[in-house]
Design a protein around this motif. Structure first.
Motif, PDB file in Angstrom:
ATOM      1  N   GLN A 270      -0.525   9.272 -16.741  1.00  0.00           N
ATOM      2  CA  GLN A 270       0.115   9.181 -18.050  1.00  0.00           C
ATOM      3  C   GLN A 270       1.107  10.320 -18.275  1.00  0.00           C
ATOM      4  N   HIS A 271       0.749  11.524 -17.850  1.00  0.00           N
ATOM      5  CA  HIS A 271       1.573  12.694 -18.138  1.00  0.00           C
ATOM      6  C   HIS A 271       2.591  13.015 -17.041  1.00  0.00           C
ATOM      7  N   ARG A 272       2.349  12.525 -15.823  1.00  0.00           N
ATOM      8  CA  ARG A 272       3.252  12.835 -14.710  1.00  0.00           C
ATOM      9  C   ARG A 272       3.598  11.572 -13.927  1.00  0.00           C
ATOM     10  N   PRO A 273       4.177  10.574 -14.590  1.00  0.00           N
ATOM     11  CA  PRO A 273       4.478   9.309 -13.889  1.00  0.00           C
ATOM     12  C   PRO A 273       5.502   9.475 -12.782  1.00  0.00           C
ATOM     13  N   GLY A 274       6.517  10.317 -12.992  1.00  0.00           N
ATOM     14  CA  GLY A 274       7.532  10.512 -11.969  1.00  0.00           C
ATOM     15  C   GLY A 274       6.954  11.105 -10.702  1.00  0.00           C
ATOM     16  N   ALA A 275       6.167  12.181 -10.858  1.00  0.00           N
ATOM     17  CA  ALA A 275       5.534  12.790  -9.693  1.00  0.00           C
ATOM     18  C   ALA A 275       4.558  11.827  -9.035  1.00  0.00           C
ATOM     19  N   LEU A 320      -7.887   1.916  -5.132  1.00  0.00           N
ATOM     20  CA  LEU A 320      -8.223   2.848  -6.208  1.00  0.00           C
ATOM     21  C   LEU A 320      -6.988   3.182  -7.050  1.00  0.00           C
ATOM     22  N   GLY A 321      -5.821   3.264  -6.400  1.00  0.00           N
ATOM     23  CA  GLY A 321      -4.586   3.479  -7.150  1.00  0.00           C
ATOM     24  C   GLY A 321      -4.315   2.344  -8.119  1.00  0.00           C
ATOM     25  N   TYR A 322      -4.551   1.121  -7.667  1.00  0.00           N
ATOM     26  CA  TYR A 322      -4.402  -0.055  -8.537  1.00  0.00           C
ATOM     27  C   TYR A 322      -5.358   0.035  -9.717  1.00  0.00           C
ATOM     28  N   VAL A 323      -6.584   0.491  -9.447  1.00  0.00           N
ATOM     29  CA  VAL A 323      -7.587   0.636 -10.513  1.00  0.00           C
ATOM     30  C   VAL A 323      -7.129   1.658 -11.547  1.00  0.00           C
ATOM     31  N   VAL A 324      -6.589   2.788 -11.084  1.00  0.00           N
ATOM     32  CA  VAL A 324      -6.132   3.822 -12.014  1.00  0.00           C
ATOM     33  C   VAL A 324      -5.038   3.277 -12.931  1.00  0.00           C
ATOM     34  N   SER A 325      -4.106   2.503 -12.379  1.00  0.00           N
ATOM     35  CA  SER A 325      -3.074   1.891 -13.226  1.00  0.00           C
ATOM     36  C   SER A 325      -3.685   0.923 -14.224  1.00  0.00           C
ATOM     37  N   GLY A 326      -4.713   0.186 -13.808  1.00  0.00           N
ATOM     38  CA  GLY A 326      -5.417  -0.698 -14.740  1.00  0.00           C
ATOM     39  C   GLY A 326      -6.098   0.078 -15.855  1.00  0.00           C
ATOM     40  N   MET A 327      -6.641   1.248 -15.526  1.00  0.00           N
ATOM     41  CA  MET A 327      -7.268   2.093 -16.541  1.00  0.00           C
ATOM     42  C   MET A 327      -6.241   2.569 -17.561  1.00  0.00           C
ATOM     43  N   LEU A 369       2.531  -3.917  -6.609  1.00  0.00           N
ATOM     44  CA  LEU A 369       2.906  -2.850  -5.677  1.00  0.00           C
ATOM     45  C   LEU A 369       3.139  -1.542  -6.419  1.00  0.00           C
ATOM     46  N   PHE A 370       3.862  -1.615  -7.532  1.00  0.00           N
ATOM     47  CA  PHE A 370       4.141  -0.396  -8.276  1.00  0.00           C
ATOM     48  C   PHE A 370       2.888   0.144  -8.952  1.00  0.00           C
ATOM     49  N   ALA A 371       1.976  -0.744  -9.362  1.00  0.00           N
ATOM     50  CA  ALA A 371       0.711  -0.275  -9.924  1.00  0.00           C
ATOM     51  C   ALA A 371      -0.055   0.533  -8.888  1.00  0.00           C
ATOM     52  N   ALA A 372      -0.109   0.025  -7.658  1.00  0.00           N
ATOM     53  CA  ALA A 372      -0.786   0.763  -6.589  1.00  0.00           C
ATOM     54  C   ALA A 372      -0.054   2.062  -6.263  1.00  0.00           C
ATOM     55  N   LEU A 373       1.292   2.021  -6.280  1.00  0.00           N
ATOM     56  CA  LEU A 373       2.095   3.215  -5.991  1.00  0.00           C
ATOM     57  C   LEU A 373       1.823   4.322  -6.999  1.00  0.00           C
ATOM     58  N   PHE A 374       1.940   3.995  -8.295  1.00  0.00           N
ATOM     59  CA  PHE A 374       1.736   4.991  -9.340  1.00  0.00           C
ATOM     60  C   PHE A 374       0.317   5.560  -9.272  1.00  0.00           C
ATOM     61  N   GLY A 375      -0.668   4.678  -9.160  1.00  0.00           N
ATOM     62  CA  GLY A 375      -2.054   5.126  -9.132  1.00  0.00           C
ATOM     63  C   GLY A 375      -2.380   5.931  -7.895  1.00  0.00           C
ATOM     64  N   LEU A 376      -1.819   5.537  -6.735  1.00  0.00           N
ATOM     65  CA  LEU A 376      -2.056   6.273  -5.500  1.00  0.00           C
ATOM     66  C   LEU A 376      -1.532   7.694  -5.602  1.00  0.00           C
ATOM     67  N   GLY A 377      -0.343   7.838  -6.164  1.00  0.00           N
ATOM     68  CA  GLY A 377       0.209   9.182  -6.347  1.00  0.00           C
ATOM     69  C   GLY A 377      -0.627  10.021  -7.296  1.00  0.00           C
ATOM     70  N   ALA A 378      -1.091   9.402  -8.398  1.00  0.00           N
ATOM     71  CA  ALA A 378      -1.939  10.130  -9.350  1.00  0.00           C
ATOM     72  C   ALA A 378      -3.241  10.572  -8.700  1.00  0.00           C
TER      73      ALA A 378
END
Length: 398
Positions: A270-275, A320-327, A369-378
């Motif tokens: 939520q706070h660091r989407p770009g990173a 797990l990255g996909y799950v984090v985006s779902g959360m 794909l982007f949900a997994a990308l964002f969550g994987l990075g987080a």
């Protein structure tokens, strides 16, 4: 006690995967003398700079204005490639602009993708919206998977589509083929080969457009008579339901067994989407390549099986990255409507929304794909960031 051990084990496993990916990312590229730039903030290559190696660059916002005498692999919230690139470009980001000439091919995924320059090789693009503007030119084939596409620049060879709405406004030297929802050939469009497409709607071909070869339209299989059986839609629903239940079980394990880690990963996204998208893109692109290199090296010096262990860890990390985006979606929805919900309901509800969106043809898999990308990075940021000493002591005392 067993739950605490399990929590510690998963967190250590995720940290181990993130560190392993980082090492595999770094070591092969170091051997190849590549230029690696990554960080939580913006990453910029100035207009007067020339890089004579392959460039791997990741950050919140990435801006490559200088010349790269090599390939570019980039990821970030916003990515702009404005300089001359002498080899291939591989990019993932929320918004991607290719404004400088590319002597090789371009492979890009983004929410909004715009190409404004000449590409000597192929262009493979996936995104919510993809624009090949009039200043652009594709020297070989154009492969597209997007919700909305505009092709205003010339394409030397073939155009292959898997998209929603497509408008072609310029010359295509070869064939136009693929699956679309709506296809328009505007006045000035010239197809040198055949037009062979699958759609529920007939293509709109303006009076000024020409097709040198045959024009063929095919009806999608889900509207043909053999698919009218009531059992087949049910199978589709059952398949989606199984997918949602499976990913929800993983989400429940995360929030019930590892609530602090799951919460921290959600807050990071939520706070660091770009990173997050920058690190996610780096891991997504580089880890398989590094794994193959490690496997080959392992065959020569021993320990090849260690590289094979990276594959299941990689798949688990993506899930797990996909799950984090779902959360994040579930939390946003609960706050939006003023609901006070248990974290279990938040993750299940968020994943329900995400999997429903993911079932949309073409656009759905891009969003997934982007949900997994964002969550994987987080996850990577969370797993490799230790809490301040004071915070750790406080939690230990608690």
């Amino acid at each position: 006690m067993e739950v605490r051990k399990a929590r510690k084990g998963l967190i250590l496993a995720i940290r181990g995967f993130a560190l392993m990916a980082a090492l595999l990312l770094f070591l092969p590229m170091q051997a190849a003398a590549a230029d690696v730039r990554a960080g939580n903030g913006d990453q910029t290559i100035g207009s007067g700079t020339t890089i004579t190696d392959d460039l791997y660059i990741f950050g919140g916002n990435v801006n490559v204005q200088g010349t790269v005498d090599g390939a570019v692999v980039a990821g970030g919230g916003t990515v702009t490639i404005a300089g001359h690139v002498t080899r291939d470009v591989m990019v993932a980001g929320g918004t991607v602009d290719i404004n400088g000439p590319v002597d090789g091919s371009v492979r890009v995924a983004g929410g909004m993708v715009t190409i404004n320059s000449a590409v000597t090789g192929d262009v493979v693009a996936a995104g919510g919206t993809v624009n090949i503007n009039s200043d652009a030119a594709v020297g070989r084939d154009l492969v597209l998977g997007a919700g909305q596409v505009t092709v205003a620049g010339p394409v030397a060879r073939n155009v292959m589509l898997g998209s929603g709405t497509v408008t072609i406004q310029n010359t295509v030297g070869g064939n136009v083929t693929g699956t679309v929802d709506r296809l328009t050939l505007s006045s000035g469009a010239k197809v040198g080969g055949r037009l062979d497409y699958t759609s529920t709607n007939s293509a709109v071909i303006d009076s000024g457009a020409t097709v040198a070869g045959s024009v063929s339209r095919h009806t999608p299989s889900n509207s043909t008579p053999q698919f009218n059986s009531p059992a087949l839609p049910a199978l589709t629903v059952i398949g989606w339901l199984r997918g949602w239940i499976g990913i929800s079980i993983l989400g429940l394990l995360l929030v019930l067994l590892f609530p602090a880690f799951g919460t921290k990963a959600t807050e990071t996204l939520q706070h660091r989407p770009g990173a997050s998208v920058g690190y996610g893109a780096a891991i997504l692109v580089i880890t398989p390549i590094a794994g193959i290199i490690a496997f080959i090296v392992g065959l020569l010096v021993g320990g090849w099986w260690l590289a094979l262990l990276l594959l299941p860890a990689y798949i688990l990390a993506l899930a797990l990255g996909y799950v984090v985006s779902g959360m994040v979606i579930g939390r946003w929805t609960a706050i939006r409507f003023g609901w006070t919900l248990h974290p279990a309901w938040i993750v299940v509800g968020g994943l329900f929304v995400l999997t429903v969106i993911g079932s949309i043809p073409v656009l759905g898999w891009v969003i997934s794909l982007f949900a997994a990308l964002f969550g994987l990075g987080a996850l990577a940021i969370t797993a490799t960031t230790r809490p301040p000493a004071g915070q750790a002591v406080t939690r230990a005392a608690a």
